[in-house]
Design a protein around this motif. Structure first.
Motif, PDB file in Angstrom:
ATOM      1  N   HIS A   1       0.790  -1.196  -0.054  1.00  0.00           N
ATOM      2  CA  HIS A   1       0.282   0.057   0.056  1.00  0.00           C
ATOM      3  C   HIS A   1       0.951   1.436   0.110  1.00  0.00           C
ATOM      4  O   HIS A   1       1.979   1.278   0.724  1.00  0.00           O
ATOM      5  CB  HIS A   1      -1.088   0.049   1.023  1.00  0.00           C
ATOM      6  CG  HIS A   1      -0.368   0.293   2.702  1.00  0.00           C
ATOM      7  ND1 HIS A   1      -0.274   1.379   2.915  1.00  0.00           N
ATOM      8  CD2 HIS A   1      -0.179  -0.704   3.645  1.00  0.00           C
ATOM      9  CE1 HIS A   1       0.202   1.427   4.238  1.00  0.00           C
ATOM     10  NE2 HIS A   1       0.175   0.027   4.502  1.00  0.00           N
ATOM     11  N   MET A   2       0.355   2.412  -0.637  1.00  0.00           N
ATOM     12  CA  MET A   2       1.187   3.430  -1.000  1.00  0.00           C
ATOM     13  C   MET A   2       0.836   4.552  -0.029  1.00  0.00           C
ATOM     14  O   MET A   2       1.619   5.545  -0.278  1.00  0.00           O
ATOM     15  CB  MET A   2       1.146   3.907  -2.341  1.00  0.00           C
ATOM     16  CG  MET A   2      -0.081   4.211  -2.854  1.00  0.00           C
ATOM     17  SD  MET A   2      -0.041   4.673  -4.519  1.00  0.00           S
ATOM     18  CE  MET A   2      -1.716   4.446  -5.171  1.00  0.00           C
ATOM     19  N   ASP A   3      -0.061   4.419   0.698  1.00  0.00           N
ATOM     20  CA  ASP A   3      -0.565   5.545   1.617  1.00  0.00           C
ATOM     21  C   ASP A   3       0.307   5.244   3.027  1.00  0.00           C
ATOM     22  O   ASP A   3       0.747   4.315   3.388  1.00  0.00           O
ATOM     23  CB  ASP A   3      -1.915   5.590   1.848  1.00  0.00           C
ATOM     24  CG  ASP A   3      -2.325   4.382   2.553  1.00  0.00           C
ATOM     25  OD1 ASP A   3      -2.286   3.183   2.007  1.00  0.00           O
ATOM     26  OD2 ASP A   3      -3.107   4.247   3.732  1.00  0.00           O
TER      27      ASP A   3
ATOM     28  N   PRO B   1       6.552   9.886   6.279  1.00  0.00           N
ATOM     29  CA  PRO B   1       7.604   9.464   5.146  1.00  0.00           C
ATOM     30  C   PRO B   1       7.065   8.009   4.739  1.00  0.00           C
ATOM     31  O   PRO B   1       7.187   7.479   3.496  1.00  0.00           O
ATOM     32  CB  PRO B   1       9.020   9.409   5.688  1.00  0.00           C
ATOM     33  CG  PRO B   1       8.592   9.804   7.119  1.00  0.00           C
ATOM     34  CD  PRO B   1       7.254  10.469   7.368  1.00  0.00           C
ATOM     35  N   GLY B   2       6.719   7.242   5.790  1.00  0.00           N
ATOM     36  CA  GLY B   2       6.156   5.916   5.340  1.00  0.00           C
ATOM     37  C   GLY B   2       7.204   4.910   4.761  1.00  0.00           C
ATOM     38  O   GLY B   2       6.844   3.970   3.797  1.00  0.00           O
ATOM     39  N   ALA B   3       8.544   5.152   5.221  1.00  0.00           N
ATOM     40  CA  ALA B   3       9.519   4.498   4.282  1.00  0.00           C
ATOM     41  C   ALA B   3       9.456   2.796   4.569  1.00  0.00           C
ATOM     42  O   ALA B   3       9.406   2.241   3.578  1.00  0.00           O
ATOM     43  CB  ALA B   3      10.893   4.619   4.894  1.00  0.00           C
ATOM     44  N   ASN B   4       9.011   2.344   5.661  1.00  0.00           N
ATOM     45  CA  ASN B   4       8.741   0.917   6.111  1.00  0.00           C
ATOM     46  C   ASN B   4       7.293   0.753   5.550  1.00  0.00           C
ATOM     47  O   ASN B   4       6.924  -0.630   5.268  1.00  0.00           O
ATOM     48  CB  ASN B   4       9.142   0.472   7.416  1.00  0.00           C
ATOM     49  CG  ASN B   4       9.538  -0.925   7.411  1.00  0.00           C
ATOM     50  OD1 ASN B   4       9.501  -1.644   6.507  1.00  0.00           O
ATOM     51  ND2 ASN B   4       9.300  -1.351   8.682  1.00  0.00           N
TER      52      ASN B   4
ATOM     53  N   GLU C   1      -5.011   2.091   2.694  1.00  0.00           N
ATOM     54  CA  GLU C   1      -5.087   1.087   3.617  1.00  0.00           C
ATOM     55  C   GLU C   1      -5.122   1.390   4.904  1.00  0.00           C
ATOM     56  O   GLU C   1      -5.882   0.926   5.832  1.00  0.00           O
ATOM     57  CB  GLU C   1      -3.731   0.502   3.472  1.00  0.00           C
ATOM     58  CG  GLU C   1      -3.576  -0.872   4.147  1.00  0.00           C
ATOM     59  CD  GLU C   1      -3.097  -0.764   5.586  1.00  0.00           C
ATOM     60  OE1 GLU C   1      -3.076  -2.000   6.336  1.00  0.00           O
ATOM     61  OE2 GLU C   1      -2.651   0.038   6.134  1.00  0.00           O
ATOM     62  N   GLU C   2      -4.554   2.707   5.190  1.00  0.00           N
ATOM     63  CA  GLU C   2      -4.742   3.199   6.633  1.00  0.00           C
ATOM     64  C   GLU C   2      -5.943   3.910   6.982  1.00  0.00           C
ATOM     65  O   GLU C   2      -6.381   3.696   8.345  1.00  0.00           O
ATOM     66  CB  GLU C   2      -3.676   4.204   7.006  1.00  0.00           C
ATOM     67  CG  GLU C   2      -2.055   3.898   6.548  1.00  0.00           C
ATOM     68  CD  GLU C   2      -1.592   2.830   7.558  1.00  0.00           C
ATOM     69  OE1 GLU C   2      -2.351   2.329   8.500  1.00  0.00           O
ATOM     70  OE2 GLU C   2      -0.514   2.504   7.362  1.00  0.00           O
TER      71      GLU C   2
END
Ligand SMILES: [Zn+2]
Length: 365
Positions: free
Chosen positions: A46-48, A62-65, A98-99
């Motif tokens: 998921h990209m969000d 940032p959501g790197a992981n 997703e979130e």
């Protein structure tokens, strides 16, 4: 390979969608080369991303992981696999929302139902590129978790007696998702060095959700791939430093060699599946007689060149398949009691690529 943006609009839902939202899943489809093989395999992330308050749309996240790791894995798989062709179709997806409640996966899994896709497996990659834990401070990049449900959630409302059959024959541990997890363990460990695939016998972690769940709820085989140790200082956090601890999902906390290995597990599994024949049909175990042998029979797959079949066997208490018997025939008699083992049958291609195992249905009369 073709790329599409699958878009739709959501209205406020009183939960995590507070105003009308334009949604979009980014998809690349590597169309299968065999027109008689209608199988579809999905690999997704998921990209969000988010910070502490899930409704905060202002702060840097940032959501790197979570889930830049899964997104990067999907893009890299696209790059590598687009250079090859496979009999079956592979869809590479970076999901949205997703979130905010698994919104992208709800949309795509519903589309798979409506369009009657023969969707055989979904590999969901979410939080798969960091090697250490908060609290326990373990550092380990040699193990990957695969979460799979046991008793299929799609059967909870079933009224046809299938749950009773599962209970009666002891097949609680052989749902589609669990069977896929076993397959993933075998193929992943066959091809990827210094990596153990750890099967976790539950659909997901406590307090958390993931984009495989809308698929399993609709009866598809879907699993979640996640790093062995999670660091909650880096997930879903406002970027800040408190008492010397830096919070936030930054790229500097990633282990890219670990992410490479975990991506390679996806690659090995997808390639092996998409090159395999389709599943054998009408796999049956003969239980009409009191004997100490096991008699299995089946019919050929609908698509794919078959070199032969593996009959798989394991103790009833054992987590993965222990023995394999090869045959070119459409049946096998084994000197092992059907009462004491689980069996399954998988078709093998000329190149040795195994399809998903199919559990036999007992022939009661
Ligand atoms: Zn996530």
């Amino acid at each position: 390979m073709t790329a599409t943006l699958d878009t739709w609009t959501l209205q406020p839902d009183g939960r995590r969608v507070d105003k009308p939202a334009n949604m979009g899943n980014v998809m690349a489809t590597l169309k299968g080369t065999d027109p008689t093989d209608d199988r579809v395999f999905i690999v997704q992330g998921h990209m969000d991303s988010r910070v502490t308050n899930v409704m905060n749309r202002e702060s840097d996240a940032p959501g790197a992981n979570d889930d830049g790791s899964g997104t990067a894995a999907v893009i890299e798989l696209c790059r590598v696999m687009s250079k090859s062709s496979f009999p079956a179709t592979i869809i590479f997806v970076t999901l949205t929302g997703e979130e905010q409640g698994l919104l992208g996966a709800e949309h795509l899994s519903e589309r798979a139902i409506k369009e009657k896709w023969n969707l055989e497996a979904v590999l969901n990659n979410d939080i798969m590129g960091s090697n250490n834990s908060s609290d326990t401070r373990i550092i380990d990049n040699t193990r990957l978790r695969v979460f799979s449900e046991g008793l299929p959630s799609s059967l909870l409302k079933d009224t046809t007696g299938r749950i009773g059959q599962i209970q009666r024959f002891g097949n609680e541990n052989d749902g589609k998702a669990r069977t896929l997890a076993r397959y993933l363990k075998e193929i992943g460990e066959r091809y990827v060095e210094n990596l153990e695939v750890v099967m976790v016998y539950r659909n997901d972690r406590y307090l958390r959700g993931g984009d495989h769940t809308p698929y399993v709820q609709r009866g598809f085989a879907a699993v979640r791939m996640t790093e062995m140790n999670e660091n909650y200082e880096h997930q879903h956090q406002d970027l800040r430093t408190e008492n010397g601890t830096e919070f936030g999902d930054y790229p500097k906390f990633m282990d890219f060699e670990y992410l490479r290995k975990n991506t390679a597990v996806n690659l090995a599994t997808l390639a092996n599946l998409a090159k395999s024949p389709t599943v054998p049909q009408k796999v049956t175990v003969d239980v009409r007689n009191l004997t100490n042998a096991t008699v299995l029979y089946w019919q050929a797959p609908q698509a794919g060149k078959v070199k032969g079949y593996y009959v798989l066997m394991r103790e009833t208490y054992w987590p993965f398949w222990q023995k394999k018997f090869f045959t070119t025939k459409l049946g096998m008699t084994l000197p092992y009691s059907k009462d004491n083992y689980y069996f399954a049958v998988q078709a093998v291609s000329e190149d040795g690529n195994e399809g998903l195992p199919v559990l036999p249905v007992p022939n009661l009369r």
